[in-house]
Design a protein around this motif. Sequence first.
Motif, mmCIF file in Angstrom:
data_model
loop_
_atom_site.group_PDB
_atom_site.id
_atom_site.type_symbol
_atom_site.label_atom_id
_atom_site.label_comp_id
_atom_site.label_asym_id
_atom_site.label_seq_id
_atom_site.Cartn_x
_atom_site.Cartn_y
_atom_site.Cartn_z
ATOM 1 N N VAL A 146 1.063 -0.867 -0.176
ATOM 2 C CA VAL A 146 0.266 -0.100 -0.148
ATOM 3 C C VAL A 146 1.485 1.324 0.281
ATOM 4 N N ARG A 147 1.795 1.083 1.260
ATOM 5 C CA ARG A 147 2.893 2.329 0.641
ATOM 6 C C ARG A 147 3.224 2.763 -0.538
ATOM 7 N N MET A 148 4.094 1.429 -1.343
ATOM 8 C CA MET A 148 4.401 1.892 -2.922
ATOM 9 C C MET A 148 3.162 2.024 -3.571
ATOM 10 N N LEU A 149 2.304 1.450 -3.481
ATOM 11 C CA LEU A 149 1.332 1.773 -4.413
ATOM 12 C C LEU A 149 0.212 3.424 -4.347
ATOM 13 N N ILE A 150 0.512 4.151 -3.410
ATOM 14 C CA ILE A 150 -0.744 5.228 -3.210
ATOM 15 C C ILE A 150 0.101 5.914 -3.770
ATOM 16 N N PRO A 151 1.105 6.211 -4.205
ATOM 17 C CA PRO A 151 2.200 7.632 -4.931
ATOM 18 C C PRO A 151 2.058 7.098 -6.090
ATOM 19 N N LEU A 152 1.966 6.220 -6.820
ATOM 20 C CA LEU A 152 1.426 5.471 -8.176
ATOM 21 C C LEU A 152 0.476 5.336 -9.022
ATOM 22 N N SER A 153 -0.541 5.542 -7.201
ATOM 23 C CA SER A 153 -2.088 5.156 -7.496
ATOM 24 C C SER A 153 -2.695 6.862 -7.937
ATOM 25 N N ILE A 154 -1.967 8.217 -7.422
ATOM 26 C CA ILE A 154 -2.073 9.673 -7.219
ATOM 27 C C ILE A 154 -1.610 10.246 -8.567
ATOM 28 N N ALA A 207 -4.585 23.652 -11.729
ATOM 29 C CA ALA A 207 -4.872 23.575 -10.564
ATOM 30 C C ALA A 207 -5.497 22.745 -10.136
ATOM 31 N N ALA A 208 -5.646 21.531 -10.897
ATOM 32 C CA ALA A 208 -6.687 20.129 -10.629
ATOM 33 C C ALA A 208 -5.699 19.365 -10.338
ATOM 34 N N CYS A 209 -4.697 19.425 -11.078
ATOM 35 C CA CYS A 209 -3.546 18.562 -11.665
ATOM 36 C C CYS A 209 -2.085 18.674 -10.241
ATOM 37 N N TRP A 210 -1.771 19.674 -10.106
ATOM 38 C CA TRP A 210 -0.754 20.036 -9.237
ATOM 39 C C TRP A 210 -0.475 19.149 -8.163
ATOM 40 N N PRO A 211 -2.251 19.545 -6.731
ATOM 41 C CA PRO A 211 -2.155 19.374 -5.509
ATOM 42 C C PRO A 211 -2.545 18.346 -5.640
ATOM 43 N N ILE A 212 -2.414 16.972 -6.583
ATOM 44 C CA ILE A 212 -2.504 15.970 -6.916
ATOM 45 C C ILE A 212 -0.753 15.273 -6.557
ATOM 46 N N SER A 213 -0.530 15.807 -7.726
ATOM 47 C CA SER A 213 1.107 15.798 -8.112
ATOM 48 C C SER A 213 2.072 16.261 -6.761
ATOM 49 N N LEU A 214 1.709 16.797 -5.990
ATOM 50 C CA LEU A 214 2.358 17.723 -4.908
ATOM 51 C C LEU A 214 1.964 16.384 -3.473
ATOM 52 N N LEU A 215 1.117 15.880 -3.248
ATOM 53 C CA LEU A 215 0.779 14.852 -2.599
ATOM 54 C C LEU A 215 0.989 13.806 -3.050
ATOM 55 N N SER A 216 1.595 13.459 -3.970
ATOM 56 C CA SER A 216 1.810 11.577 -4.749
ATOM 57 C C SER A 216 3.784 12.352 -4.306
ATOM 58 N N PHE A 218 4.934 14.256 -1.654
ATOM 59 C CA PHE A 218 5.024 14.150 -0.514
ATOM 60 C C PHE A 218 4.585 12.372 -0.222
ATOM 61 N N LEU A 219 4.027 11.760 -0.829
ATOM 62 C CA LEU A 219 3.477 10.727 0.352
ATOM 63 C C LEU A 219 4.938 9.351 -0.170
ATOM 64 N N GLU A 220 5.340 9.543 -1.981
ATOM 65 C CA GLU A 220 6.417 8.773 -1.850
ATOM 66 C C GLU A 220 7.252 9.561 -0.884
ATOM 67 N N LYS A 221 8.249 10.591 -0.637
ATOM 68 C CA LYS A 221 8.761 10.594 -0.134
ATOM 69 C C LYS A 221 8.792 10.115 1.387
ATOM 70 N N LYS A 222 7.587 10.143 2.312
ATOM 71 C CA LYS A 222 7.522 10.239 3.569
ATOM 72 C C LYS A 222 7.729 8.343 3.432
ATOM 73 N N TRP A 223 6.715 7.137 2.205
ATOM 74 C CA TRP A 223 7.085 6.180 2.677
ATOM 75 C C TRP A 223 7.268 5.254 2.016
ATOM 76 N N LYS A 224 8.433 5.775 1.647
ATOM 77 C CA LYS A 224 9.645 5.266 0.756
ATOM 78 C C LYS A 224 9.996 4.589 1.459
ATOM 79 N N VAL A 225 10.314 3.201 0.044
ATOM 80 C CA VAL A 225 10.572 1.309 0.893
ATOM 81 C C VAL A 225 12.106 1.753 0.780
#
Length: 225
Positions: A146-154, A207-216, A218-225
């Motif tokens: 799940v940690r690996m998939l969430i950033p990729l899913s975003i 405006a629609a995609c940039w916040p989603i990209s930032l979230l991706s 952030f999560l990729e750095k936070k949950w990097k396996v």
Amino acid sequence: MKVMGFEVLLKGSNMLRLLEGLSTALNISLISVAISLVLGIILGILMAMHNRVVLFFSKIYLEIVRIMPQMVLLFIVYFGSTKVIGINLSAETASIIVFSFWGAAEMSDLVRGALKSIPTIQYESSAALSLSSFMTYRYIIMPQVVRMLIPLSINLITRMIKTTSLVMMIGIVEVLKVGQQIIEANRTASPNAAFWVFLVIFLLYFAACWPISLLSRFLEKKWKV
């Protein structure tokens, strides 16, 4: 101001129409993503089990998605379903089917890759601790996947939002189609309107995609396996 062409955006409800067009594109993409996630996770798990029959058909499926342009798939589903099968699909339904078909393939490959990236020793250690297969997946394997998939899913969400611009080809009035209608209606009075209309469309997608990209990120750095 007329020379610049920006005034067309302030006429009547043109800005509101662009926002409504963006809403249509987002609605199609988010429904498609939701379906893609469910189907992709199921197929990805089946692919990771190394069943020869599943692998054979999933490989054909993935190759079709990789080779065939989404626009061609849209035409096949929307026009072909009516002519060949006799099913009268709406343009929105056809779009959701095509993007879900594409997204599920992308997601299944991500799930398969995430499961294969888990070291074999973790399965062996779980067996040594007498953990059942269910407990192994529930407490050890899936949290990492799940940690690996969430950033990729975003990232898949942002790609699908951008790709929905293709649905204008089968008559859906999304943001790009609205922009073209505004340009055509003001071609004589405001010949420079195209620049401003497409600039606003770019900003709306950004405006629609940039916040989603930032979230991706952030999560990729936070949950990097």
